[in-house]
Structures are given as C-alpha cells and as structure tokens.
Design a protein around this motif. Structure first.
Motif, PDB file in Angstrom:
ATOM      1  N   ASP A  28       0.938  -1.214  -0.051  1.00  0.00           N
ATOM      2  CA  ASP A  28       0.028   0.105   0.023  1.00  0.00           C
ATOM      3  C   ASP A  28       0.812   1.216   0.241  1.00  0.00           C
ATOM      4  O   ASP A  28       0.267   2.289  -0.512  1.00  0.00           O
ATOM      5  N   LYS A  29       2.052   1.324   0.702  1.00  0.00           N
ATOM      6  CA  LYS A  29       2.929   2.329   0.895  1.00  0.00           C
ATOM      7  C   LYS A  29       4.052   2.503  -0.131  1.00  0.00           C
ATOM      8  O   LYS A  29       4.319   3.590  -0.737  1.00  0.00           O
ATOM      9  N   ASP A  30       4.999   1.530   0.166  1.00  0.00           N
ATOM     10  CA  ASP A  30       6.279   1.529  -0.026  1.00  0.00           C
ATOM     11  C   ASP A  30       6.649   0.944  -1.380  1.00  0.00           C
ATOM     12  O   ASP A  30       7.911   0.732  -1.891  1.00  0.00           O
ATOM     13  N   CYS A  31       5.700   0.007  -1.985  1.00  0.00           N
ATOM     14  CA  CYS A  31       6.068  -0.775  -2.880  1.00  0.00           C
ATOM     15  C   CYS A  31       6.530   0.061  -4.225  1.00  0.00           C
ATOM     16  O   CYS A  31       6.042   0.881  -4.600  1.00  0.00           O
ATOM     17  N   LYS A  32       7.836  -0.303  -4.834  1.00  0.00           N
ATOM     18  CA  LYS A  32       8.363   0.384  -5.852  1.00  0.00           C
ATOM     19  C   LYS A  32       7.725  -0.487  -7.373  1.00  0.00           C
ATOM     20  O   LYS A  32       8.456  -0.140  -8.270  1.00  0.00           O
ATOM     21  N   TYR A  33       6.730  -1.408  -7.161  1.00  0.00           N
ATOM     22  CA  TYR A  33       6.397  -2.108  -8.211  1.00  0.00           C
ATOM     23  C   TYR A  33       5.723  -1.110  -9.298  1.00  0.00           C
ATOM     24  O   TYR A  33       5.120  -0.191  -9.278  1.00  0.00           O
ATOM     25  N   ASN A  34       6.196  -1.125 -10.677  1.00  0.00           N
ATOM     26  CA  ASN A  34       5.654  -0.283 -11.779  1.00  0.00           C
ATOM     27  C   ASN A  34       5.033  -1.643 -12.656  1.00  0.00           C
ATOM     28  O   ASN A  34       5.810  -2.059 -13.421  1.00  0.00           O
TER      29      ASN A  34
END
Length: 144
Positions: free
Chosen positions: A81-87
């Motif tokens: 929800d907050k820190d994920c760097k998934y693109n």
C-alpha cells in the motif's frame, strides 16, 4: 548397570527414553532423543527464536523486515500500500524497439544493427550496405 552416567533421558514427557547419543535443542536447550529433536516433535516453546523467515513482496521482490510479534501478511500488505516500487508499465515494456530505417520496411529488432558506413539502424534483412541502398560511401564493402 555398569556405566550409569552414560547417556541422558529424553525430556519429552511421553518418552523419557534413555538415549546414549542425546541431542540438545538449540532453541530451548533441553535434551531429546532422535525422535523428538525437531521443534514440532517436542512442541518447543522457544522455536520462534530460531524460526526466522523474511517475507518477500510478490510484486517488487523486495525482502520486507518483520518485527517480533508482527504478522507477516499485514506487514507485506502495508508495504504494498505504501512503499512498494512495483511499476506495472515495466512489465509491458516492448522488447523489439529498434525499427529498420529502410523505406517501406516495418521490421523491428531486439538489438541495434548499425551499418558501419552510414550509421543507420536496420533489421537483419537490410543490414548489409547493398540491401539498404547505403549512402555512407561511394564504394560498397561487399556484395551480398
């Protein structure tokens, strides 16, 4: 009994077997026989000290640190929800991006195929100077 000091009894209540090669649990420090040495077999209350697992985010493949007493699923959910760097756009990047410069050709290659004479980018079919009507020098290097 000739050697009464040899061996120890298993600490499992239901077992108490005299074992001449006793094993000491690395979590709780008690002695067990080969049948009860695993944490689950003797219901080790200190197994959480040794059972250290680091969950990995299923989207960005980053290890997520979990503090003692926290539920891994909740921590990973908060990371997403907050820190994920998934693109998601990164997953759908085009592989074949190098378009052939030969007029009328619509082929694209995965890697650049650069002509040594004119410096243009061409497909495999048009890579030779004679195949793309090269304007780089007056003399072609070879005949295809």
């Amino acid at each position: 009994m000739e050697l009464p000091w040899l061996g120890e009894h298993c600490s499992e209540r239901s077992c108490k077997q005299l074992d001449f090669l006793p094993l000491k649990c690395d979590a709780c420090g008690e002695v067990f026989c080969k049948d009860h040495i695993r944490y689950d077999d003797h219901k080790c209350s200190s197994a959480y000290k040794k059972n250290v697992q680091v969950p990995v985010c299923p989207l960005c493949n980053t290890p997520i640190p979990v503090q003692k007493g926290e539920i891994p699923d909740i921590v990973v959910g908060a990371h997403i929800d907050k820190d994920c760097k998934y693109n998601p756009a990164q997953q759908k990047q085009k592989i074949f991006t190098n378009k052939c410069l030969k007029p009328g050709c619509k082929r694209k290659e995965m890697m650049k195929v650069v002509c040594e004479q004119c410096g243009g980018n061409f497909c495999i079919k048009h890579r030779h100077p004679l195949d793309h009507d090269c304007q780089g020098s007056s003399q072609p290097i070879s005949k295809a």
